[in-house]
Design a protein around this motif. Structure first.
Motif, short mmCIF file in Angstrom:
data_model
loop_
_atom_site.label_atom_id
_atom_site.label_comp_id
_atom_site.label_asym_id
_atom_site.label_seq_id
_atom_site.Cartn_x
_atom_site.Cartn_y
_atom_site.Cartn_z
N THR A 1 0.83 -1.20 0.00
CA THR A 1 0.00 0.00 0.00
C THR A 1 0.87 1.26 0.00
O THR A 1 0.59 2.23 -0.71
N GLU A 2 1.93 1.24 0.79
CA GLU A 2 2.86 2.38 0.81
C GLU A 2 3.56 2.52 -0.54
O GLU A 2 3.72 3.64 -1.06
N LEU A 3 3.99 1.41 -1.11
CA LEU A 3 4.67 1.47 -2.42
C LEU A 3 3.75 2.07 -3.48
O LEU A 3 4.18 2.85 -4.33
N GLN A 4 2.48 1.70 -3.43
CA GLN A 4 1.55 2.16 -4.45
C GLN A 4 1.30 3.66 -4.39
O GLN A 4 0.93 4.27 -5.40
N THR A 5 1.54 4.28 -3.26
CA THR A 5 1.32 5.73 -3.18
C THR A 5 2.31 6.50 -4.05
O THR A 5 2.04 7.66 -4.40
N VAL A 6 3.45 5.90 -4.38
CA VAL A 6 4.44 6.60 -5.21
C VAL A 6 4.69 5.86 -6.53
O VAL A 6 5.56 6.26 -7.31
N ASN A 7 3.93 4.80 -6.79
CA ASN A 7 4.12 4.02 -8.01
C ASN A 7 3.38 4.66 -9.17
O ASN A 7 2.36 4.17 -9.65
N VAL A 8 3.90 5.78 -9.60
CA VAL A 8 3.36 6.52 -10.74
C VAL A 8 4.53 6.88 -11.65
O VAL A 8 5.66 7.07 -11.20
N PRO A 9 4.29 6.96 -12.97
CA PRO A 9 5.39 7.28 -13.88
C PRO A 9 5.88 8.71 -13.71
O PRO A 9 5.10 9.62 -13.40
N ILE A 10 7.17 8.89 -13.90
CA ILE A 10 7.77 10.22 -13.91
C ILE A 10 8.46 10.43 -15.25
O ILE A 10 8.77 9.46 -15.95
#
Length: 532
Positions: free
Chosen positions: A268-277
């Motif tokens: 859940t924590e990983l998914q909060t920043v798992n967005v493309p840059i």
């Protein structure tokens, strides 16, 4: 007396065959037999749960329970980039395989195996839980179908120098292939007759498995049918370091303990920043950030180079694409040439100004309504579709023939669905999946026109006959549908491919001169823009 003996043998065979339990050494699984003569084993572990210290690690053997487990429900799907936190349907614990076989198959049946790799840009598993029933029925109950999940996004493709083994999503795929080699006879399959299938990133995976370890033939697969092979940009381990650094920093993990810190975070924590840059120096993020990398192990060079130098497994192949493969990816609001070029640079950051100018000249805008919102959508779609999908597929067809593969086939799928056309998509990316698998077997992803009494109902038996023929005999013509065209082998001089048309009609066509010249250019710059 002989008739009685044969009847008894047949009855004994059926009794053996309909038992849905299989013994896989340390685990037993009980599947489900259906009224249509198919037995399904769903949610079998082919690898250990990639959790804890196994997060970001190569796949390991599944744990042994030495008990009989139910195999009546597909396992959870791997977590996607850009998605919500894990739900009832998704999890890091996702390395599951599904097997579909004729109920009357036995361990001695030796049926051809179709091993399907789903797509999703290596950032999602976008074709989960496909049902092999339609293909098995179309083959006259003469094959076994295998589908599976593999890790995507950072879970499958994060790198950190020599601290993380690269390309674990691809290693998951290979682990599943090794599982097939070890166990598929238990389901009636032949480990020496495995045909890979895949769409989009799954088709890209086929090309990458063909060039893996320098093109070494491991005996894991023996032919391949790929829909819309995708050549996106591929970085080296060093070039991809910014992804790890950014991902870990957002989670408060840095320094020598960053990897251990990431392993202690919840998904859940990983998914909060798992967005493309964005790629370094670019203003917009790519559609798919996490990708396979050149690691001098699994992948040693760009895919274009590997096929150019003949460093790939020489097997019978089908490659092809859809007429409008770019439309589902490109921004519909693209209104200027500058916006078109910005999108292309976001996906392929090594495109130079001169290269973009050449591309702009090759692809004049077919829309004469500018200035208006979206008037460059089709132009950017045409470029992206050719660059990423159509041209790589034609290139592999040519390379296969050049290096002695006699059974190399190519196609264009131009079956128009009224709703897709009305929405402006034309014949979009991987539209043929609904026909190949049958509209009832793609988990709600089929257009209405593919169902009974629809305008494209007839394309289903036509394309299934080609595909099952290829799976069974490595030749799509062996059991082709009555009245359908003979699918000629690819010839560089003829540039000949099969054309699937609306309503199920088929003819051979020559690749048009514009596409040929565009592909020659894209192939000439493929390595420069780091296409895998």
């Amino acid at each position: 007396m002989r008739a009685v003996f044969l009847l008894l043998c047949q009855l004994f065979s059926l009794v053996v065959a309909v038992l849905p339990s299989v013994d896989l050494s340390c685990n037993k699984y009980t599947g489900v037999s259906t009224p249509d003569g198919i037995t399904k084993w769903l949610g079998i572990r082919y690898a250990a749960p990639p959790l804890g210290n196994l997060r970001f690690m190569p796949p390991e053997d599944p744990p042994c329970s030495h008990s009989t487990l139910p195999a009546d429900q597909s396992g959870k799907i791997c977590i996607s980039t850009g998605s919500s936190p894990p739900s009832d349907g998704t999890s890091e614990d996702c390395l599951f395989i599904d097997v579909f076989a004729p109920t009357n198959a036995t361990q001695e049946s030796g049926l051809p195996v179709f091993f399907f790799i789903q797509g999703g840009g290596f950032n999602s598993d976008s074709n989960p839980n496909m049902d092999g029933t339609g293909l098995i029925v179309a083959s006259a109950y003469s094959m076994v179908v295998v589908t599976f999940n593999y890790r995507v996004g950072p879970y499958g493709f994060i790198t950190d120098g020599d601290k993380v083994k690269a390309n674990n999503g691809l290693r998951d795929q290979r682990k599943a292939m090794e599982w097939v080699q070890k166990h598929i006879t238990q389901f009636g399959g032949d480990p020496d007759h495995v045909v890979l299938g895949g769409d989009s990133a799954g088709a890209a995976s086929i090309s990458l498995q063909m060039v893996a370890y320098g093109g070494e033939d491991s005996g894991l697969f023996h032919a391949a049918a790929a829909e819309s092979v995708s050549f996106g940009p591929v970085l080296t381990i060093e070039e991809s370091q910014y992804q790890f650094d950014n991902f870990s920093a957002k989670l408060g993990c840095s320094g020598s303990g960053a990897l251990a810190c990431l392993r202690n975070k919840t998904s859940t924590e990983l998914q909060t920043v798992n967005v493309p840059i964005p790629y370094p120096g670019e203003s917009e993020a790519p559609l798919y950030m996490w990708n396979p990398v050149i690691d001098d192990d699994f992948l040693v060079d760009y895919t274009y180079n590997m096929f150019a130098y003949g460093k790939f497994v020489k097997i019978p192949v089908i490659f092809g694409d859809d007429t409008n493969g770019g439309t589902v990816f490109t921004p519909q609001g693209t209104s200027t040439l500058a916006e078109s070029n910005t999108f292309l640079r976001a996906q392929f950051p090594d495109l130079t100004k001169d290269q973009l100018e050449e591309i702009d000249d090759m692809y004049p805008n077919p829309n004469d309504t500018c200035p208006s919102t979206g008037c460059y959508w089709r132009q950017v779609s045409n470029v992206y579709g050719d660059m990423r999908y159509t041209c790589p597929g034609l290139y592999i067809s040519s390379a296969a023939r050049h290096y002695g593969v006699r059974n190399s086939f190519n196609y264009r799928y131009n079956v128009e669905d009224p709703q897709q056309v009305a929405a402006g998509y034309g014949v979009p990316h991987t539209a043929e999946l609904a026909a190949i698998w049958g509209p009832d077997n793609v988990q709600g992803g089929a257009p209405q026109s593919y169902y009974a009494n629809g305008t494209n109902e007839d394309v289903v038996p036509v394309i299934q006959a080609y595909w099952t023929s290829f799976i069974l005999t490595f030749d799509p013509n062996t059991y082709r549908y009555p009245g359908s065209a003979k699918w000629e082998k690819w010839d560089d001089d003829k540039q000949n491919r099969l054309l699937f048309q609306t309503g199920g009609k088929t003819i051979m066509e020559t690749v048009d001169e514009d596409t040929q010249s565009h592909c020659e250019y894209f192939q000439s710059i493929g390595v420069d823009i780091k296409q895998r």
